[in-house]
Every structure is written in structure tokens, then in C-alpha cells.
Design an enzyme around this catalytic site. Sequence first.
Site, PDB file in Angstrom:
ATOM      1  N   GLU A  83      -3.927   8.309 -15.409  1.00  0.00           N
ATOM      2  CA  GLU A  83      -4.727   9.537 -15.230  1.00  0.00           C
ATOM      3  C   GLU A  83      -3.929  10.780 -15.614  1.00  0.00           C
ATOM      4  O   GLU A  83      -2.836  11.020 -15.094  1.00  0.00           O
ATOM      5  CB  GLU A  83      -5.213   9.630 -13.775  1.00  0.00           C
ATOM      6  CG  GLU A  83      -6.192  10.767 -13.605  1.00  0.00           C
ATOM      7  CD  GLU A  83      -6.921  10.771 -12.264  1.00  0.00           C
ATOM      8  OE1 GLU A  83      -6.889   9.754 -11.544  1.00  0.00           O
ATOM      9  OE2 GLU A  83      -7.514  11.819 -11.947  1.00  0.00           O
ATOM     10  N   LYS A 261      -8.565   9.723  -2.197  1.00  0.00           N
ATOM     11  CA  LYS A 261      -8.318   9.184  -3.556  1.00  0.00           C
ATOM     12  C   LYS A 261      -7.235  10.026  -4.229  1.00  0.00           C
ATOM     13  O   LYS A 261      -6.358   9.495  -4.923  1.00  0.00           O
ATOM     14  CB  LYS A 261      -9.619   9.198  -4.374  1.00  0.00           C
ATOM     15  CG  LYS A 261      -9.544   8.470  -5.705  1.00  0.00           C
ATOM     16  CD  LYS A 261      -9.056   9.342  -6.851  1.00  0.00           C
ATOM     17  CE  LYS A 261      -9.002   8.565  -8.160  1.00  0.00           C
ATOM     18  NZ  LYS A 261      -8.402   9.350  -9.253  1.00  0.00           N
ATOM     19  N   ASP A 277       2.686  -3.862  -4.174  1.00  0.00           N
ATOM     20  CA  ASP A 277       1.293  -4.310  -4.158  1.00  0.00           C
ATOM     21  C   ASP A 277       0.395  -3.134  -3.785  1.00  0.00           C
ATOM     22  O   ASP A 277       0.259  -2.784  -2.604  1.00  0.00           O
ATOM     23  CB  ASP A 277       1.188  -5.450  -3.125  1.00  0.00           C
ATOM     24  CG  ASP A 277      -0.193  -6.058  -3.041  1.00  0.00           C
ATOM     25  OD1 ASP A 277      -1.167  -5.393  -3.437  1.00  0.00           O
ATOM     26  OD2 ASP A 277      -0.291  -7.198  -2.554  1.00  0.00           O
ATOM     27  N   HIS A 375      -6.920  19.284 -16.117  1.00  0.00           N
ATOM     28  CA  HIS A 375      -7.229  18.037 -16.811  1.00  0.00           C
ATOM     29  C   HIS A 375      -7.452  18.258 -18.304  1.00  0.00           C
ATOM     30  O   HIS A 375      -7.358  17.335 -19.090  1.00  0.00           O
ATOM     31  CB  HIS A 375      -8.521  17.428 -16.236  1.00  0.00           C
ATOM     32  CG  HIS A 375      -8.277  16.514 -15.077  1.00  0.00           C
ATOM     33  ND1 HIS A 375      -8.371  16.923 -13.786  1.00  0.00           N
ATOM     34  CD2 HIS A 375      -7.948  15.202 -15.017  1.00  0.00           C
ATOM     35  CE1 HIS A 375      -8.107  15.910 -12.981  1.00  0.00           C
ATOM     36  NE2 HIS A 375      -7.837  14.857 -13.701  1.00  0.00           N
TER      37      HIS A 375
HETATM   38  P1  NAD Z   1       9.084 -12.429  -0.874  1.00  0.00           P
HETATM   39  O1  NAD Z   1       8.654 -13.576  -0.045  1.00  0.00           O
HETATM   40  O2  NAD Z   1       9.111 -12.622  -2.361  1.00  0.00           O
HETATM   41  O3  NAD Z   1      10.507 -11.918  -0.429  1.00  0.00           O
HETATM   42  C1  NAD Z   1      10.827 -11.646   0.896  1.00  0.00           C
HETATM   43  C2  NAD Z   1      11.955 -12.525   1.313  1.00  0.00           C
HETATM   44  O4  NAD Z   1      13.154 -12.120   0.681  1.00  0.00           O
HETATM   45  C3  NAD Z   1      12.243 -12.456   2.791  1.00  0.00           C
HETATM   46  O5  NAD Z   1      11.387 -13.288   3.518  1.00  0.00           O
HETATM   47  C4  NAD Z   1      13.726 -12.862   2.856  1.00  0.00           C
HETATM   48  O6  NAD Z   1      13.863 -14.260   2.940  1.00  0.00           O
HETATM   49  C5  NAD Z   1      14.272 -12.422   1.502  1.00  0.00           C
HETATM   50  N1  NAD Z   1      15.119 -11.212   1.602  1.00  0.00           N
HETATM   51  C6  NAD Z   1      16.286 -11.008   0.915  1.00  0.00           C
HETATM   52  N2  NAD Z   1      16.801  -9.818   1.184  1.00  0.00           N
HETATM   53  C7  NAD Z   1      15.979  -9.212   2.055  1.00  0.00           C
HETATM   54  C8  NAD Z   1      15.971  -7.936   2.719  1.00  0.00           C
HETATM   55  N3  NAD Z   1      16.947  -7.039   2.507  1.00  0.00           N
HETATM   56  N4  NAD Z   1      14.959  -7.652   3.547  1.00  0.00           N
HETATM   57  C9  NAD Z   1      13.970  -8.531   3.752  1.00  0.00           C
HETATM   58  N5  NAD Z   1      13.913  -9.755   3.177  1.00  0.00           N
HETATM   59  C10 NAD Z   1      14.896 -10.099   2.325  1.00  0.00           C
HETATM   60  O7  NAD Z   1       8.202 -11.133  -0.635  1.00  0.00           O
HETATM   61  P2  NAD Z   1       7.260 -10.657   0.526  1.00  0.00           P
HETATM   62  O8  NAD Z   1       7.619  -9.232   0.755  1.00  0.00           O
HETATM   63  O9  NAD Z   1       7.250 -11.556   1.717  1.00  0.00           O
HETATM   64  O10 NAD Z   1       5.809 -10.762  -0.150  1.00  0.00           O
HETATM   65  C11 NAD Z   1       5.335  -9.790  -1.024  1.00  0.00           C
HETATM   66  C12 NAD Z   1       4.336 -10.400  -1.957  1.00  0.00           C
HETATM   67  O11 NAD Z   1       3.292 -11.043  -1.232  1.00  0.00           O
HETATM   68  C13 NAD Z   1       3.693  -9.377  -2.824  1.00  0.00           C
HETATM   69  O12 NAD Z   1       3.763  -9.793  -4.158  1.00  0.00           O
HETATM   70  C14 NAD Z   1       2.245  -9.380  -2.352  1.00  0.00           C
HETATM   71  O13 NAD Z   1       1.368  -9.060  -3.413  1.00  0.00           O
HETATM   72  C15 NAD Z   1       2.050 -10.773  -1.868  1.00  0.00           C
HETATM   73  N6  NAD Z   1       0.972 -11.061  -0.904  1.00  0.00           N
HETATM   74  C16 NAD Z   1       0.240 -10.082  -0.302  1.00  0.00           C
HETATM   75  C17 NAD Z   1      -0.750 -10.413   0.619  1.00  0.00           C
HETATM   76  C18 NAD Z   1      -1.526  -9.298   1.299  1.00  0.00           C
HETATM   77  O14 NAD Z   1      -1.174  -8.151   1.156  1.00  0.00           O
HETATM   78  N7  NAD Z   1      -2.584  -9.584   2.032  1.00  0.00           N
HETATM   79  C19 NAD Z   1      -0.994 -11.737   0.923  1.00  0.00           C
HETATM   80  C20 NAD Z   1      -0.210 -12.721   0.300  1.00  0.00           C
HETATM   81  C21 NAD Z   1       0.778 -12.382  -0.616  1.00  0.00           C
END
Ligand code: NAD
Length: 423
Positions: A83, A261, A277, A375
Site C-alpha cells: 500500500e 485497519k 504470522d 496517496h
Molecule cells: P517453532 O515451533 O518453529 O519454534 C519454537 C521453538 O523453538 C520452541 O518451542 C523452542 O523449542 C525453540 N526455541 C529456541 N530458542 C528459543 C527461544 N529463545 N525462545 C523460545 N523458543 C526457542 O515456532 P512456534 O513459535 O512455536 O510456532 C510459530 C508457527 O506456528 C508460525 O509459523 C505460525 O504460523 C504457526 N501456527 C500458528 C497457529 C495459530 O496462530 N493459530 C497454529 C498453528 C501453527
Amino acid sequence: MTEQKTSKISGFYKLSIEKRRELIQHFAGLTNEEINAFTKSLPLETADRMVENVVGTFELPLGIAVNFLINGKDYLLPMATEESSVVAAASNAAKIARIKGGFTAECSLPLMIGQIQLLDIPDMVSASKEILAHKKKILEVANLQDKILIDLGGGARDIEIRILDSPLGKMMVVHLIVDVRDAMGANVVNTMCEALAPLFEELTGGRVRLKILTNLADKRIVKAKAVFDKESMGGEHVVDAFLESYTLASIDSYRAATHNKGIMNGIDALVIATGNDFRAIEAGAHAYAARDGYYTSLTRYHKDENGDLVGEIELPLAVGIVGGAANMHPTAKLCRKILGITSAQELAQVIVSLGLAQNFAAVFALSTVGIQKGHMSLHAKNIAVMAGAQGKEIEQVSDQMVLEKKIKLDRAKEILIQLRKTR
Ligand code: NAD
């Protein structure tokens, strides 16, 4: 002595792309290889690991918002957005906010909530008692699921029980509260909820259906505040006009939707640039905007004793600097480096400040000149391209349309024909 770098850059928009890159490289201490990565698209093999059925990649413009001072630190903000005007508006708002000290932001611990839905519980009261009596065991089972997170000081912290009336009868929803540290946290929370399902069935005599996080992450709240100088806004009467405009967003959902928005124009752009996300953020923001039973503004404004405008914003922001696409996408990694952030909480505070800046800029423009003026220039260029203009013609056609205040495809075509005739 280390050099104090400032994000206050006048005329950034007038520089060539090369010159802008040079400034960013110097500000963020990027290598030549890193800065050149801006011109490379996401490698296909990386894209193929990220989603299914990959045939290519899809790009967005990446702009840099300047002038941001947040909690006393200078930031350049990478914004991925299609945008026009959004990046310029954010930079301008940040410039005004700087006069009175910039943005002050704060956030809660990175606590996410997982939901476990239980049906057919024979006795809700004794089921609740059983769950609370076994809280320690429940948290232990949850914390067995992610050793890395526990080692980093995160993990499941608490449980809350909610009993809901539904068309299917009463159901129980247990909330599992998890400190996810620097991750967005969806995967770890979902894994914990799934692992706990058999234990909850055993404790309650009920049946588990859903086991998934909620995007209404209302224990992961981020806030920002800024004072916008009345003189830079054009005087106290403009502050008053601003407050009149804002009032409608505070009482009317039709206006609040557009007002919010505008906030998300900024928030999403930075969320996308850092590989987070944006659907999760959008869902959480809008659900939070309706938390009192009606949908309202995510920002609040008032005038202080000097007649300056005070803006505040508050919303849940489940963003990470590890996990998800944040570690896979090379441009997202580069954007994190430009930001110079060291934790998910710091990132959230930067994002929420940008949301406030973006909202201020939109309401300010709407209360004065209207948003179309801002814009116009880029929009005119898009229309010129649509009309078939190429190279230098794009600028010539768009300049003429802006001059005439007539930005229309048919007019662009006429100007282009005229231009080509006179050559
Ligand atoms: P992830 O599982 O890829 O990574 C997180 C993991 O990284 C942790 O569980 C831990 O084991 C490790 N880690 C390493 N260093 C860390 C630190 N400093 N702090 C915390 N953890 C650390 O990612 P996530 O954040 O669990 O999931 C994010 C993804 O899930 C996004 O891509 C999202 O789109 C997707 N997702 C979203 C939904 C929703 O929003 N409803 C549902 C399902 C999946």
C-alpha cells in the site's frame, strides 16, 4: 567511544535506492553480502520447505520507516507492504512523536494460552477440583514436551478453568498458560495441549475435543504511548479536530474497523517483514478490540495540559524472533538485524509503537487534508503504468494527473497519447 546512530533522517525518500541501502548498511552494520541480499528473492528450495505445492515466490515492496525513537533507542523499521503512503506516513508520525521524546512502550511476559475443550463431564464441580488438585502434575506433563524452552526459562505456568453454556449443554475449557520466551509459541502450546488430553479425560471423566492455542493472546499485551506536539500538528485546533475524528472510532464499530485497519497497516507490514504470522496478529487484535462486548478502537487519545495530543495503544502481539518463518526467510533475518532487536518482547514493543504512529498519521491526515493527497503521487504512478506508460513516461503522465488533480485511467491514456504524439 561507540558512535551514536540516529534514525532521524531527513529526505530519505529523495535518495536513490542505492543511497538508501548505504545508509541502512551503515546504521545496522550490515556486510556487503547482506545488503545485496535485498535484491535476491527467497530461494525456491527454502520456499519449498515452507509450504506445499510450491511453484514460485511472491514479492512485496520493502520500505524503511525512519525517525523512530522507542524507549530512548533509535530504530529503522523495515515494512513489507503493497500500500502506498504507509511507510511515508509512519516516518512522518515518528518525526512528530520524536519532538516530545518518541514512543514509550512496555509489554507483559510472553504468555500464550492453550485451550483444551472437555465435553460430557459428569460432575463439573468435582472435575474442577480434581484438575486444580493435580495442577503440579499437569504442568509437569506439559513441560516434558519442550526441553529447549524449559532450559531457556520458559514453560507452562498455570491453568485456568472456564465452564461455558452451549447449545450442546455445559462444557469445560481449560486454559494452559505458557511462557514461550522468544517464540510466537503456537507449536509448543499445541503440543502441550495435545499431550495433556488423556490426563484431562482421566481427571474429569469427560471427553476432549479441541486442543489448540487461542489467538486472543490477552496475557501477552503490549502498550505504547506518545505525545504529539501541537505546533507540529498545526496548532491546538488541529488537536481538537483530531479528537473529534477519534471519538467516532471510540463509539462506532463501522468507523473503528477502518481506524483499526489503519493501525494494522503498520503492524502487519513489520510483522510480515520479520517473518511473523500476520493472520494470528490480526485475529488477536480484532478479538481484543471487541473484548468488552462491542468492537472499538485499539487506540485512545486525549489532550494534555499543554494542548498536545497524547496517544495510547494496547493490544496482544504474539510475535517471535525464533521459530516459524522467522528463521527460514533470509529477508526476515536481515530485517531483524536492521531492527537490532534482541528479544520477542522488544520486537513487540517496536511493532506496537509503529501501530500507534500509523494510526496517528491516518487520523491526522483525515482530520486535516484528507488521505487522498498523500496517496495521490504513488497512486498516480500506478495508474500511469496501467495506462501503458513506460520508463520516463510514468513520471510525466503521473505528474500531469497530480497537477490536474484528476487521477483516472482514461485521463492517463489521453496524456500518454498526447505525450507520444509530441515526441
Ligand atoms: P517453532 O515451533 O518453529 O519454534 C519454537 C521453538 O523453538 C520452541 O518451542 C523452542 O523449542 C525453540 N526455541 C529456541 N530458542 C528459543 C527461544 N529463545 N525462545 C523460545 N523458543 C526457542 O515456532 P512456534 O513459535 O512455536 O510456532 C510459530 C508457527 O506456528 C508460525 O509459523 C505460525 O504460523 C504457526 N501456527 C500458528 C497457529 C495459530 O496462530 N493459530 C497454529 C498453528 C501453527
